[in-house]
Design a protein around this motif. Structure first.
Motif, PDB file in Angstrom:
ATOM      1  N   ALA A 125     -18.572 -40.333  27.787  1.00 35.03           N
ATOM      2  CA  ALA A 125     -17.416 -39.450  27.629  1.00 35.03           C
ATOM      3  C   ALA A 125     -17.929 -38.073  27.241  1.00 35.03           C
ATOM      4  CB  ALA A 125     -16.476 -39.987  26.560  1.00 35.03           C
ATOM      5  N   LEU A 126     -17.523 -37.071  28.009  1.00 38.38           N
ATOM      6  CA  LEU A 126     -17.838 -35.681  27.697  1.00 38.38           C
ATOM      7  C   LEU A 126     -16.587 -35.104  27.037  1.00 38.38           C
ATOM      8  CD1 LEU A 126     -19.399 -34.680  31.151  1.00 38.38           C
ATOM      9  CD2 LEU A 126     -20.467 -35.914  29.256  1.00 38.38           C
TER      10      LEU A 126
ATOM     11  N   LEU B  89     -16.916 -21.362  28.794  1.00 35.56           N
ATOM     12  CA  LEU B  89     -15.596 -21.775  28.313  1.00 35.56           C
ATOM     13  C   LEU B  89     -15.673 -22.604  27.038  1.00 35.56           C
ATOM     14  CD1 LEU B  89     -12.514 -22.120  28.632  1.00 35.56           C
ATOM     15  CD2 LEU B  89     -13.003 -24.057  30.152  1.00 35.56           C
ATOM     16  N   PHE B  90     -16.674 -23.444  26.921  1.00 34.92           N
ATOM     17  CA  PHE B  90     -16.676 -24.441  25.856  1.00 34.92           C
ATOM     18  C   PHE B  90     -17.317 -23.947  24.563  1.00 34.92           C
ATOM     19  CE2 PHE B  90     -16.967 -27.434  29.655  1.00 34.92           C
ATOM     20  CZ  PHE B  90     -15.591 -27.625  29.706  1.00 34.92           C
ATOM     21  N   ALA B  91     -16.618 -24.202  23.460  1.00 32.96           N
ATOM     22  CA  ALA B  91     -17.186 -23.976  22.130  1.00 32.96           C
ATOM     23  C   ALA B  91     -18.129 -25.112  21.783  1.00 32.96           C
ATOM     24  CB  ALA B  91     -16.079 -23.878  21.087  1.00 32.96           C
ATOM     25  N   SER B  92     -17.813 -26.316  22.274  1.00 28.72           N
ATOM     26  CA  SER B  92     -18.664 -27.471  22.013  1.00 28.72           C
ATOM     27  C   SER B  92     -18.467 -28.518  23.104  1.00 28.72           C
ATOM     28  CB  SER B  92     -18.349 -28.088  20.651  1.00 28.72           C
ATOM     29  OG  SER B  92     -17.039 -28.637  20.648  1.00 28.72           O
ATOM     30  N   VAL B  93     -19.507 -29.306  23.301  1.00 30.37           N
ATOM     31  CA  VAL B  93     -19.464 -30.454  24.202  1.00 30.37           C
ATOM     32  C   VAL B  93     -20.153 -31.605  23.480  1.00 30.37           C
ATOM     33  CG1 VAL B  93     -20.171 -31.433  26.415  1.00 30.37           C
ATOM     34  CG2 VAL B  93     -19.529 -29.016  26.281  1.00 30.37           C
ATOM     35  N   GLU B  94     -19.384 -32.649  23.227  1.00 24.71           N
ATOM     36  CA  GLU B  94     -19.932 -33.857  22.618  1.00 24.71           C
ATOM     37  C   GLU B  94     -20.062 -34.906  23.710  1.00 24.71           C
ATOM     38  OE1 GLU B  94     -18.954 -37.078  19.075  1.00 24.71           O
ATOM     39  OE2 GLU B  94     -17.558 -35.439  19.448  1.00 24.71           O
ATOM     40  N   ILE B  95     -21.206 -35.558  23.779  1.00 33.42           N
ATOM     41  CA  ILE B  95     -21.459 -36.584  24.788  1.00 33.42           C
ATOM     42  C   ILE B  95     -21.666 -37.906  24.063  1.00 33.42           C
ATOM     43  CG2 ILE B  95     -23.003 -37.354  26.630  1.00 33.42           C
ATOM     44  CD1 ILE B  95     -23.615 -34.328  27.086  1.00 33.42           C
ATOM     45  N   ARG B  96     -20.784 -38.868  24.398  1.00 30.45           N
ATOM     46  CA  ARG B  96     -20.833 -40.150  23.709  1.00 30.45           C
ATOM     47  C   ARG B  96     -20.819 -41.298  24.710  1.00 30.45           C
ATOM     48  NH1 ARG B  96     -16.514 -40.221  19.012  1.00 30.45           N
ATOM     49  NH2 ARG B  96     -17.674 -42.134  18.632  1.00 30.45           N
ATOM     50  N   PRO B  97     -21.672 -42.315  24.519  1.00 30.54           N
ATOM     51  CA  PRO B  97     -21.598 -43.504  25.362  1.00 30.54           C
ATOM     52  C   PRO B  97     -20.231 -44.153  25.165  1.00 30.54           C
ATOM     53  CG  PRO B  97     -23.462 -43.656  23.820  1.00 30.54           C
ATOM     54  CD  PRO B  97     -22.698 -42.425  23.487  1.00 30.54           C
TER      55      PRO B  97
END
Length: 96
Positions: free
Chosen positions: A4-5, A77-85
């Protein structure tokens, strides 16, 4: 594996999102089977303020590369991107 991004837009960047939307959609559609689903998060005003993108990638680095190659990301555009399994446990069409 699915990842999940979780992308959060920078404040006051709605116009960047709107200006880049067509390229973003083309990019996601070009991922073919790697993209499982995607859509924007909405603020209280009903306007998009982030994105949820679920991708099938070999490993976290491959998922990170997908996120970094997104036109939204390239446009700043993005302030942050969290990448989670992520495990698609309920209503996963691949598990029918």
């Amino acid at each position: 594996m699915l990842y999940a991004l979780l992308c959060t837009d920078k404040p006051d960047h709605l116009q960047v999102r709107l200006d880049t939307r067509a390229a973003h959609l083309d990019y996601l559609n070009g991922l073919s089977d790697q993209i499982k689903f995607a859509g924007p998060f909405l603020g209280e005003d009903g306007k998009p303020n982030g994105s949820l993108v679920v991708v099938d990638a070999a490993d976290p680095m491959a998922a990170k590369n997908i996120a970094a190659s997104d036109p939204y990301s390239k446009a700043g555009l993005f302030a942050s991107v969290e990448i989670r399994p992520w495990n698609w446990a309920i209503k996963n069409p691949d598990n029918n």
